[in-house]
Design a protein around this motif. Structure first.
Motif, PDB file in Angstrom:
ATOM      1  N   ILE A 143      -2.286  -6.403  -4.274  1.00 20.41           N
ATOM      2  CA  ILE A 143      -2.880  -6.388  -2.925  1.00 20.41           C
ATOM      3  C   ILE A 143      -4.194  -7.174  -2.920  1.00 20.41           C
ATOM      4  CG2 ILE A 143      -3.926  -4.901  -1.178  1.00 20.41           C
ATOM      5  CD1 ILE A 143      -1.894  -2.727  -1.999  1.00 20.41           C
ATOM      6  N   LYS A 144      -5.036  -6.907  -3.950  1.00 16.42           N
ATOM      7  CA  LYS A 144      -6.318  -7.602  -4.058  1.00 16.42           C
ATOM      8  C   LYS A 144      -6.104  -9.112  -4.184  1.00 16.42           C
ATOM      9  CE  LYS A 144      -9.055  -5.807  -7.093  1.00 16.42           C
ATOM     10  NZ  LYS A 144      -9.659  -5.543  -8.440  1.00 16.42           N
TER      11      LYS A 144
ATOM     12  N   TYR B 225       1.562   6.689  -7.123  1.00 14.81           N
ATOM     13  CA  TYR B 225       0.629   7.761  -7.496  1.00 14.81           C
ATOM     14  C   TYR B 225       1.307   9.125  -7.422  1.00 14.81           C
ATOM     15  CZ  TYR B 225      -3.618   4.963  -7.995  1.00 14.81           C
ATOM     16  OH  TYR B 225      -4.568   4.078  -8.452  1.00 14.81           O
TER      17      TYR B 225
ATOM     18  N   LYS C  71      -1.730   0.780 -10.320  1.00 11.93           N
ATOM     19  CA  LYS C  71      -2.826  -0.162 -10.556  1.00 11.93           C
ATOM     20  C   LYS C  71      -2.346  -1.602 -10.413  1.00 11.93           C
ATOM     21  CE  LYS C  71      -6.186   2.735 -11.620  1.00 11.93           C
ATOM     22  NZ  LYS C  71      -7.381   2.869 -10.741  1.00 11.93           N
TER      23      LYS C  71
ATOM     24  N   VAL D 172       1.929   1.782  -3.485  1.00 12.24           N
ATOM     25  CA  VAL D 172       0.847   2.389  -4.281  1.00 12.24           C
ATOM     26  C   VAL D 172       0.850   3.900  -4.113  1.00 12.24           C
ATOM     27  CG1 VAL D 172      -1.656   2.598  -4.527  1.00 12.24           C
ATOM     28  CG2 VAL D 172      -0.611   0.334  -4.270  1.00 12.24           C
ATOM     29  N   ASP D 173       0.957   4.350  -2.846  1.00 10.85           N
ATOM     30  CA  ASP D 173       0.955   5.787  -2.573  1.00 10.85           C
ATOM     31  C   ASP D 173       2.111   6.486  -3.283  1.00 10.85           C
ATOM     32  OD1 ASP D 173      -1.211   5.274  -0.964  1.00 10.85           O
ATOM     33  OD2 ASP D 173      -0.042   5.250   0.908  1.00 10.85           O
TER      34      ASP D 173
ATOM     35  N   GLN E 120       0.833  -1.199   0.000  1.00 14.98           N
ATOM     36  CA  GLN E 120       0.000   0.000   0.000  1.00 14.98           C
ATOM     37  C   GLN E 120       0.874   1.258   0.000  1.00 14.98           C
ATOM     38  OE1 GLN E 120      -3.482   0.095  -0.323  1.00 14.98           O
ATOM     39  NE2 GLN E 120      -2.845   2.186  -0.784  1.00 14.98           N
TER      40      GLN E 120
ATOM     41  N   THR F 144       0.083  -2.693  -8.606  1.00 13.98           N
ATOM     42  CA  THR F 144       0.325  -2.988  -7.191  1.00 13.98           C
ATOM     43  C   THR F 144      -0.989  -3.168  -6.444  1.00 13.98           C
ATOM     44  OG1 THR F 144       2.325  -1.619  -7.363  1.00 13.98           O
ATOM     45  CG2 THR F 144       1.637  -2.261  -5.161  1.00 13.98           C
ATOM     46  N   GLU F 145      -1.997  -2.342  -6.785  1.00 18.28           N
ATOM     47  CA  GLU F 145      -3.316  -2.519  -6.178  1.00 18.28           C
ATOM     48  C   GLU F 145      -3.879  -3.889  -6.503  1.00 18.28           C
ATOM     49  OE1 GLU F 145      -5.070   2.048  -5.947  1.00 18.28           O
ATOM     50  OE2 GLU F 145      -5.359   0.871  -7.772  1.00 18.28           O
ATOM     51  N   ASP F 146      -3.696  -4.333  -7.755  1.00 20.36           N
ATOM     52  CA  ASP F 146      -4.150  -5.681  -8.136  1.00 20.36           C
ATOM     53  C   ASP F 146      -3.435  -6.746  -7.316  1.00 20.36           C
ATOM     54  OD1 ASP F 146      -5.961  -4.738  -9.947  1.00 20.36           O
ATOM     55  OD2 ASP F 146      -4.704  -5.080 -11.723  1.00 20.36           O
TER      56      ASP F 146
END
Length: 694
Positions: free
Chosen positions: A529-530, A514, A523, A510-511, A507, A525-527
């Motif tokens: 995490i999911k 951005y 995106k 991700v910050d 996370q 990295t967010e995937d």
């Protein structure tokens, strides 16, 4: 007419000697030498005198005076003695003066009375004080031997590599020995001492009583002993006037002599008789001189080498004379002139009456690019003399960066050292300076210094990637390098053992992505995490390892385990392309052997990958029966290949003939065998013939 032999005097039965003046001593001493501490260096070296040493007056005018003269009595230097009470003076092989104090401290001066350093002979000597001391020379260097007030001996064999040795105790010794000497035998330094009529030998571990071979029983008590310069010979003098001469190993007697003089000699030393080149002992009293020799043993003494001679001229700062000798002897520059010029330069930097610019220029003008000259060594000497700016100017003439950098670091000119290291192109040297800076500066100053040196900063980052990852994060933070900070957090996530820690690190990544305006990385990295969170649920629900699998492997494993709805969920949530998902699913179903589900899936909607993959995967898993279900559904251009794969050569031939494609016909013919496929082959040959007629 005078008789030519009038000034010759008899010496023994068959030898004569005469005495004549070589030169007049230039000193004008008011004191009696017997009232001074005196030490003469070997090989005609300098003479040290300590005057007024025994006086008890405390006034400054009555202070002892340390004077150093040349061998001809020319005063070289003098200083008032302001330190402790001196017991003994002695010279090292390199003509440094050792001043041994009563408290066991040894002060070292050069021959111009300039202090160099000091050392202590240990706590025992400090507590019991020094009764007597001797300076001696061995193959290891110059040593010091001490007899303390507790009648114990302590040795330092080499003052340049100080290792103190406490010698064994002499049983029953209640008073100082009448005489003692230091011997060197078989690379071991030992002490020989006399107590009355007994001789004791002290080595590293034991004290033993020794008796010289051939010693007369009535010789009496020992009063004096002398060891030859090379430690091969020993002379002993007793209170009956008896003189014993032999090898220092005490295994062989050379000769004996009764001097008939019972008083203690002022001095007893070994020499070489010039007329016979044989060793002899010179025994001196107040008004009598006696030479005792042996006719059977001959020992040659080592003479000064040319290197030692040049060193002694340099120590006396007689540089022009030393250079002329080098030129006369045609010595190589490195062995001769270069070495002397380097010494001259080291002396030159000590002259305070010239500016740094003048001294640096003069040294460079004289030395230039002379082979064997190290400007860094001269600069180090300047720094030791407190002339830092001169040292820096001299280093500009040093062509080897590897020699410049260590001294610059020592002088705390680290930033300049870093620039020099970078100029050298030597990455190891740059690393050395960077790590030195890291320990020397606070973190903020250190980082700011690296900001101005991109090469050093890049190398330090490489170092931190492997050794100090947290420091790497600080570097990226200082630079506001959000992209690299994101990468750092992704990398760090893999070292987290708990899933919460890993998700937290991702996370953070991700910050940072951005902030770096890298939406693709954010995106992705967010995937990740999911996916991690879903994998944790799968692992908990199905009691099977899913964590750390790729997205594709996760989907395949779900299908293999029969969890088709969960696989569909991933397909939709992660927007897996249709073609990729169909390939994944049919491969997994075939691996599982779930042919019914595979057929059902093929009919769910039009296949985005066609139906040849269904045929190929079924054949791959040795199931032609299932493969035949999909062959008719293959597109016309792939149908020949599909029928050949399922082994239906007749339909493959019909498809090839229908396409009127000679290449396909030939391909099917290559698969036919005469015994089983004759009809198919004949059909193909007829079709080919008709095709060729047209």
């Amino acid at each position: 007419m005078d008789c030519y032999t009038a000034n010759w005097n008899p010496l023994g039965e068959d030898a004569f000697y005469r005495k004549f003046e070589l030169y007049t001593m230039e000193w004008n001493l008011k004191e009696d030498l017997r009232e001074c501490l005196v030490a003469a260096a070997p090989y005609g070296g300098p003479i040290a005198l300590l005057k007024n040493n025994a006086r008890k007056e405390k006034s400054p005018s009555a202070r002892p005076l340390l004077e150093i003269y040349s061998a001809s009595g020319l005063l070289l230097a003098s200083i008032p003695w302001k330190s402790g009470q001196l017991v003994q003076l002695g010279w090292t092989a390199s003509e440094d003066l050792l001043c041994i104090q009563k408290d066991g401290t040894v002060l070292i001066y050069n021959l111009f009375c300039e202090f160099k350093r000091h050392f202590s002979m240990g706590n025992e000597v400090l507590q019991n004080h020094v009764l007597e001391a001797k300076v001696f020379h061995t193959e290891y260097g110059t040593g010091v031997a001490i007899l303390t007030g507790a009648h114990r001996f302590s040795l330092a064999t080499n003052i340049d590599d100080l290792k103190l040795r406490r010698m064994p105790e002499v049983p029953g010794l209640q008073k100082p020995p009448s005489c003692w000497a230091v011997l060197s035998q078989d690379r071991v330094t030992i002490v020989l001492l006399a107590v009355g009529q007994d001789l004791y030998l002290l080595d590293n571990t034991s004290c033993s009583v020794v008796t010289p071979p051939g010693m007369s029983p009535s010789a009496g008590a020992y009063l004096q002993m002398a060891v030859s310069f090379n430690y091969r010979c020993l002379a002993l003098f007793t209170d009956t006037g008896y003189i014993w001469m032999g090898l220092a190993t005490l295994k062989e007697k050379l000769c004996e002599f009764n001097s008939s003089v019972r008083s203690l000699p002022k001095q007893m030393v070994w020499c070489m008789r010039p007329w016979s080149r044989q060793p002899a002992v010179v025994v001196a009293w107040d008004r009598q001189l006696m030479v005792v020799g042996n006719s059977t043993e001959c020992i040659q003494y080592k003479r000064l080498t040319i290197e030692v001679l040049l060193d002694r001229l340099v120590l006396r700062r007689l540089y022009p004379l030393a250079i002329r000798i080098c030129e006369y002897l045609r010595l190589s520059e490195i062995q001769g002139v270069s070495r002397i010029l380097a010494h001259w330069a080291c002396y030159k930097v000590q002259q305070k009456d010239k500016s740094d610019e003048e001294v640096a220029h003069a040294i460079n003008q004289k030395l230039g690019d002379t082979p064997g000259i190290s400007y860094s060594e001269i600069a180090a000497r300047a720094y030791d003399c407190g002339r830092t700016e001169l040292a820096i100017k001299l280093l500009e003439y040093e062509p080897r960066s590897g020699e410049q950098v260590p001294l610059l670091l020592k002088m705390k000119r680290s930033k300049l050292a870093l620039s020099k290291a970078i100029e050298s192109g030597d990455t190891d040297l740059v690393y050395t300076v960077v790590l030195h800076l890291k320990n020397e500066l606070n973190r903020g100053t250190f980082f700011m210094t690296l900001q101005n040196q991109p090469v050093a900063l890049s190398l330090y980052r490489q170092f931190c990637k492997h050794q100090e990852r947290e420091t790497l994060k600080d570097l990226y933070n200082q630079d506001d390098n959000h992209q690299e900070l994101g990468n750092f957090h992704v990398h760090s996530s893999y070292s987290e053992k708990r899933i919460e820690g890993r998700v937290g690190a991702l996370q953070n990544a991700v910050d940072e992505y951005y902030k770096a305006k890298n939406e693709f990385a954010a995106k992705a990295t967010e995937d990740q995490i999911k996916l991690l969170r879903l994998q944790r649920h799968f692992q908990e629900d199905f009691d099977k390892p899913y964590l750390d699998l790729s997205l594709h492997d996760t989907v395949s494993n779900l299908i293999l385990d029969g969890h088709h709805k969960r696989a569909e969920q991933l397909y939709r949530e992660f927007k897996i392309p249709d073609k990729r998902y169909w390939w994944l699913k049919i491969s997994a179903l075939a691996n599982r052997g779930d042919w019914e589900e595979m057929e059902k899936f093929s009919k769910s909607k039009k296949s985005p990958i066609g139906y040849l993959p269904f045929v190929e995967i079924s054949v791959k898993h040795h199931n032609r029966y299932e493969a035949k279900k999909y062959a008719p559904r293959v597109t016309p251009e792939q149908r020949v290949k599909a029928f050949v794969l399922v082994g239906d050569l007749d339909q493959a031939a019909d498809a090839a003939i229908e396409h009127k494609n000679e290449t396909e016909m030939n391909f099917v013919l290559s698969k036919c065998t005469a015994s089983t496929d004759a009809a198919v082959a004949e059909k193909l040959n007829r079709a080919r013939a008709q095709l060729l007629k047209k």
